[in-house]
Write a protein that holds these residues in place. Structure first.
Motif, PDB file in Angstrom:
ATOM      1  N   ALA B  12      16.127  17.315 -13.826  1.00  0.00           N
ATOM      2  CA  ALA B  12      17.140  16.347 -14.269  1.00  0.00           C
ATOM      3  C   ALA B  12      16.466  15.100 -14.832  1.00  0.00           C
ATOM      4  CB  ALA B  12      18.059  15.982 -13.112  1.00  0.00           C
ATOM      5  N   ALA B  13      15.367  14.692 -14.199  1.00  0.00           N
ATOM      6  CA  ALA B  13      14.674  13.488 -14.673  1.00  0.00           C
ATOM      7  C   ALA B  13      13.963  13.770 -15.996  1.00  0.00           C
ATOM      8  CB  ALA B  13      13.676  13.012 -13.613  1.00  0.00           C
ATOM      9  N   CYS B  15      14.593  16.177 -18.233  1.00  0.00           N
ATOM     10  CA  CYS B  15      15.569  16.436 -19.305  1.00  0.00           C
ATOM     11  C   CYS B  15      16.182  15.137 -19.816  1.00  0.00           C
ATOM     12  CB  CYS B  15      16.717  17.312 -18.801  1.00  0.00           C
ATOM     13  SG  CYS B  15      16.401  19.036 -18.993  1.00  0.00           S
ATOM     14  N   LEU B  17      14.661  12.396 -20.385  1.00  0.00           N
ATOM     15  CA  LEU B  17      13.727  11.535 -21.113  1.00  0.00           C
ATOM     16  C   LEU B  17      14.153  11.405 -22.569  1.00  0.00           C
ATOM     17  CD1 LEU B  17      10.241  12.793 -19.834  1.00  0.00           C
ATOM     18  CD2 LEU B  17      11.496  10.769 -19.123  1.00  0.00           C
ATOM     19  N   SER B  18      13.970  10.220 -23.120  1.00  0.00           N
ATOM     20  CA  SER B  18      14.228  10.049 -24.545  1.00  0.00           C
ATOM     21  C   SER B  18      13.101  10.733 -25.307  1.00  0.00           C
ATOM     22  CB  SER B  18      14.258   8.561 -24.893  1.00  0.00           C
ATOM     23  OG  SER B  18      12.969   8.027 -24.727  1.00  0.00           O
ATOM     24  N   LYS B  19      13.305  10.894 -26.611  1.00  0.00           N
ATOM     25  CA  LYS B  19      12.301  11.564 -27.452  1.00  0.00           C
ATOM     26  C   LYS B  19      10.950  10.855 -27.312  1.00  0.00           C
ATOM     27  CE  LYS B  19      11.692  12.731 -32.354  1.00  0.00           C
ATOM     28  NZ  LYS B  19      11.081  11.582 -33.012  1.00  0.00           N
ATOM     29  N   ARG B  28       0.086  12.559 -22.775  1.00  0.00           N
ATOM     30  CA  ARG B  28      -0.745  12.427 -21.566  1.00  0.00           C
ATOM     31  C   ARG B  28      -1.198  13.810 -21.089  1.00  0.00           C
ATOM     32  NH1 ARG B  28       3.110   8.516 -19.915  1.00  0.00           N
ATOM     33  NH2 ARG B  28       4.047   9.977 -18.447  1.00  0.00           N
TER      34      ARG B  28
END
Lengths: 419, 122
Positions: B12-13, B15, B17-19, B28
């Motif tokens: 959930a976290a 998914c 995320l912004s682009k 990274r």
């Protein structure tokens, strides 16, 4: 690693579940939100040393309940209190807490939270603002910026919406299966509305409003994870992903909208389209077509075409026919006519839209499409009249200037003809 | 010895995320891969689509296909196959062959969003 952004991510991912559960517990939205804030503060204090708890949502719900109860006690509203010692003994309680709150509870809580944001007494823009504030946790300045209004105005809008919802009363019973289906449909519509708020922007607004699309997609995923077997939710997320994938190609250097046929398809984001395609394929296994699935299927046809000329317009026409059956609307017929004109010709398409002239009298796209079809058939005089009508119905300068280009071309054609 | 390095995180976290944040995370990851390749050889590397795009084939003679939720928390990942199929239906068919061979657990059919074959490892 010194980077604490994982905490932010975990907090915002857990937010809908936690605020939803706290609202059921306190039966009050404001108390739930305050308790969540307090739980977040404690997470920021605790998690960097101890690492994230096994179930961050359960941890936050537990701590939030403590904080809220504490707060209520301080305000002297309640006497009966759970034993402070057992409440603060988190290590023991967290696992049992997580077990007690199974998926079904979470689902109902989150759905209730989303659903109260879509209260029918609220106008659409207030519904969206409420969802962004309460479910997504965007700040008022962030929402105000996305809606291009002042912070004070947005603050007032949200406060007013909250008051209206509180006055209407919230249903805390476990929803019946029928209620649940209705709620999902209402919430789904709100999420797509939110997406379109962000997507329909052009010019300088586009950049500012894109976060609305991100948020809508996030909410779509949230719903889909709660109801993984709902083909229409797969369709909704697929549709948003397809549209979002085209964003890099949607606007030209001046920020004006580039039509689908003219977009540089190499700019489309392939990974998003691949995921959308996977969702559509998964949804199709259910054999329960719905409006989002069909719109996504149309977007998929465009995605499959390497160039605009490769588009399978016959397939798109069929999807529009299915849409017409499910949700008859002159706008859908108009869109179908465009597909018909591409594979069967302008005469058939024109025949299809002539009966719509009454219901779509004031609709810009109707006159624009009609003008283009007449032009294709060489009926320039009628085409000119349709384009002029279109300009008078245009909502934006971009729409008007797009049509003016057709008129200029017509003008040039006329000048070239012998008198 | 061959090792599989399996990546776990809160979907959930991730998914959400912004682009930009997603690209920052992936760069990274690529930087970390550079460090690995200095000492070890890479097999294929891949990124999976979220579980929302997956299907689950339950073990048994007549395998049941469900949209989720997937494996029970008491089950562990024991192995995986990578298949190249023309459609989800074909991939599920492949999963059924494997699911019929067992009584418990099942086979999750998860589309792959990005695949770097061994030859391209730097």
């Amino acid at each position: 690693m010194n980077d604490l952004s994982w905490i932010d991510q975990a907090l915002s991912a857990a937010r809908p579940q936690v605020v939803g559960a706290l609202m059921r517990y306190f039966r009050d939205l404001d108390t739930a939100e305050e308790a969540f804030q307090e739980a977040c503060l404690r997470a920021l204090k605790n998690w960097p040393q101890k690492g994230p708890p096994r179930d961050p949502a359960a941890w936050l719900i537990f701590v939030g309940r403590n904080a809220g109860v504490d707060d209520i006690r301080k305000r002297g509203r309640q006497q009966a209190l759970p034993d402070e010692e057992t409440l603060s003994d988190l290590d023991d309680t967290e696992p049992s807490m997580a077990e007690r709150l199974d998926n079904a509870d979470y689902r109902d809580d989150v759905l209730r939270l989303l659903f109260i944001c879509c209260h029918p007494d609220l106008p659409a823009t207030q519904q969206i603002a409420m969802a962004l504030r309460i479910v997504s946790g965007l700040t008022v300045p962030e929402i105000a910026r996305a809606f291009l209004v002042s912070e004070a105005a947005m603050e007032q809008r949200i406060t007013r919406a909250k008051r209206k919802v509180a006055a209407a009363g919230v249903e805390f019973e476990t929803p019946s299966a029928v209620d649940r289906v209705e709620r999902i449909a209402t919430v789904t519509a709100m999420v797509y509305l939110l997406f379109n708020e962000g997507y329909s922007a052009s010019g300088g607004e586009a950049h500012i409003r894109e976060p609305l699309c991100d948020e809508a997609i996030r909410l779509g995923y949230l719903l889909l994870r709660m109801y993984p077997g709902e083909p229409e939710l797969m369709g909704l997320v697929a549709l948003m992903l397809f549209q979002h994938a085209r964003v890099p190609a949607r606007l030209d250097a001046e920020g004006e909208i580039v039509l689908l046929d003219e977009q540089d398809r190499s700019l489309w984001r392939g990974s998003l389209m691949a995921e959308a395609a996977a969702l559509i394929e998964k949804a199709a296994r259910h054999n329960r077509p719905g409006t989002y699935q069909l719109q996504a299927a149309i977007a998929y046809e465009h995605a499959k075409a390497k160039q605009a000329v490769d588009t399978d317009w016959r397939a798109i026409d069929q999807y529009y026919q299915m849409l017409e059956t499910l949700q008859p609307s002159p706008v859908i017929t108009l869109n179908r006519a465009v597909a018909v004109s591409k594979h069967a010709g302008a005469t058939d398409a024109l025949q299809l839209i002539e009966p719509l002239s009454g219901s779509l009298e004031g609709y810009f796209h109707f006159h624009g499409v009609r003008g283009a079809l007449l032009l294709e058939l060489g009926r320039s005089r009628e085409a000119r009249a349709a384009f002029e009508k279109a300009i008078s119905c245009a909502n934006t300068t971009a729409e008007a200037s797009h049509i003016r280009r057709h008129l200029d071309r017509l003008q040039k054609g006329a000048e070239g003809m012998p008198a | 010895m061959l090792y599989a390095l399996l990546c776990y995180n809160n979907e959930a976290a991730v998914c959400g995320l912004s682009k930009e944040d997603d690209e920052a995370m992936m760069s990274r990851v690529r930087a970390a891969e550079e460090k690995i390749v200095a000492k070890s050889k890479f097999g294929p590397r891949l990124r999976l689509m979220p579980t929302t795009a997956a299907t689950f084939v339950k073990a048994g003679q007549d395998p049941l296909v469900i949209d989720g939720p997937f494996a029970e928390t008491k089950e562990q990942l024991l192995g995986f196959w990578i298949v190249d199929c023309a459609s989800l239906e074909d991939a599920i068919e492949a999963g059924k062959h494997l699911a019929r061979e067992r009584e418990f657990g099942g086979v999750e059919v998860r589309p792959i969003s990005a695949y770097v074959p061994p030859a391209e490892a730097t």
